[in-house]
Design an enzyme around this catalytic site. Structure first.
Site, short mmCIF file in Angstrom:
data_model
loop_
_atom_site.label_atom_id
_atom_site.label_comp_id
_atom_site.label_asym_id
_atom_site.label_seq_id
_atom_site.Cartn_x
_atom_site.Cartn_y
_atom_site.Cartn_z
N CYS A 21 19.10 -3.89 -4.22
CA CYS A 21 17.97 -3.29 -4.93
C CYS A 21 16.66 -3.96 -4.54
O CYS A 21 16.37 -5.08 -5.00
CB CYS A 21 18.18 -3.39 -6.44
SG CYS A 21 16.83 -2.67 -7.42
N CYS B 242 14.24 -4.46 -7.47
CA CYS B 242 14.64 -5.57 -8.33
C CYS B 242 14.29 -6.92 -7.71
O CYS B 242 13.79 -7.82 -8.39
CB CYS B 242 16.15 -5.54 -8.58
SG CYS B 242 16.80 -3.98 -9.20
N ASP B 243 14.55 -7.08 -6.42
CA ASP B 243 14.52 -8.40 -5.80
C ASP B 243 13.48 -8.59 -4.70
O ASP B 243 13.30 -9.71 -4.22
CB ASP B 243 15.90 -8.72 -5.23
CG ASP B 243 16.98 -8.72 -6.30
OD1 ASP B 243 16.68 -9.13 -7.43
OD2 ASP B 243 18.11 -8.29 -6.02
#
Length: 312
Positions: free
Chosen positions: A137, A140-141
């Site tokens: 992701c 997300c990261d």
């Protein structure tokens, strides 16, 4: 086989499931939750979470899920280990769910929060370094790789979207595409090819993710010549898709061609009265913890209103 009747049954224990449990518990619906085969969901294999509201210093994924669990249980959630293995949604207000093939739960309302699982390449090094430079992701990261060089694996729209997102944060993004062409839509292909700091390597596949305690590079090979080469990178993003955990609902609930549950627009309602869907099991677009939590709230409110209508 043992039998039990409950008001509200929640399947799954990620942000969607626990948020649904918080709202349902506070509404006096006495929800029972079965956590599934990954208690806490995908966030339990995520290290730093910095994009969930309320945590100014960030929080570890497992710690956040532990806090959600405690909050839900504080309001009376009956939280259990176990996994749904079969369903029968033929009778309104008496939906049957088999748990671990040995217990039958009959529920007036069911909230599905079974999530989706990222597809992986199946490499030992990929799993060993998951959360330590390996991710599925970018949204997300990606923040953690600002100014660094990363690799994205995949050929579809998801891979192109991830690569383009990362290109705004990272010094360089290398895309590994297994064939000699993309599967992505033309507009996404053009967007990637026009981005200066994205390099696309066709006919290439990953051999190994390099690094001991964190990613230090990626060993890949040319599918035509067999020649191996190493790409310097601190991040490795697998973008070959997600699989919603909805197999047991086939034949009962409407879903798209990839298995994501379909709901009535603006609600969590499925095609079966009294069955509600939330989180990544029905969301193939956003797939974020905060949006999953929001749909968990919707599912609990929809379930409460559904049951109240019968009481009236």
């Amino acid at each position: 086989m043992t039998e039990e009747k409950v008001e509200v049954l929640i399947l799954g224990s990620g942000p969607a499931g626990y948020t649904a449990a918080i709202y349902a518990s506070r509404a006096g619906l006495k929800p029972v939750m079965y956590q599934g085969d990954q208690p806490g969901g995908q966030l339990t294999i995520t290290n730093d979470v910095e994009n969930f509201p309320g945590y100014p210093d960030g929080i570890q994924g497992p710690a956040m899920m532990e806090e959600l669990r405690k909050q839900a249980e504080r309001f009376g959630l009956d939280n259990r280990y176990g996994m749904a293995t079969k369903v029968d949604f033929s009778t309104p207000l008496a939906h049957k769910v088999i748990i671990d093939e040995n217990k039958e739960i009959t529920a007036k309302a069911v909230i599905i929060a079974t999530g989706a699982s990222a597809k992986w390449l199946g490499l030992e090094s990929e799993q060993r370094l998951n959360g330590m430079g390996v991710s599925a992701c970018a949204v997300c990261d990606g923040f953690f790789y600002r100014g660094q060089e990363v690799v994205v694996v995949g050929a579809g729209d998801t891979a192109c979207e991830e690569a383009h997102y990362l290109s705004k944060l990272c010094k360089k993004v290398t895309m590994l595409v297994r064939k000699d062409h993309f599967r992505a839509s033309t507009i996404m292909q053009n967007r990637v090819m026009k981005t200066e700091n994205i390099e696309v390597v066709f006919n290439a596949e990953t051999v190994e993710v390099l690094g001991d305690s964190e990613v230090s590079g990626v060993k890949a090979k040319n599918n035509i010549t067999g020649e191996e080469f190493v790409i310097n990178a601190t991040g490795f993003f697998v973008a070959i898709g997600h699989k919603p955990n909805t197999e047991i609902f086939k034949g009962w609930l409407d879903m798209d061609e990839t298995g994501y549950l379909e709901v009535e627009k603006g609600t969590s309602k499925t095609n079966i009265d009294g069955v509600f869907a939330s989180g990544d099991a029905m969301d193939k677009i956003y797939r974020q913890a905060v949006t999953a939590a929001g749909t968990g709230c919707m599912a609990a409110l929809d379930a409460e209103r559904y049951l109240a209508a019968f009481e009236d």
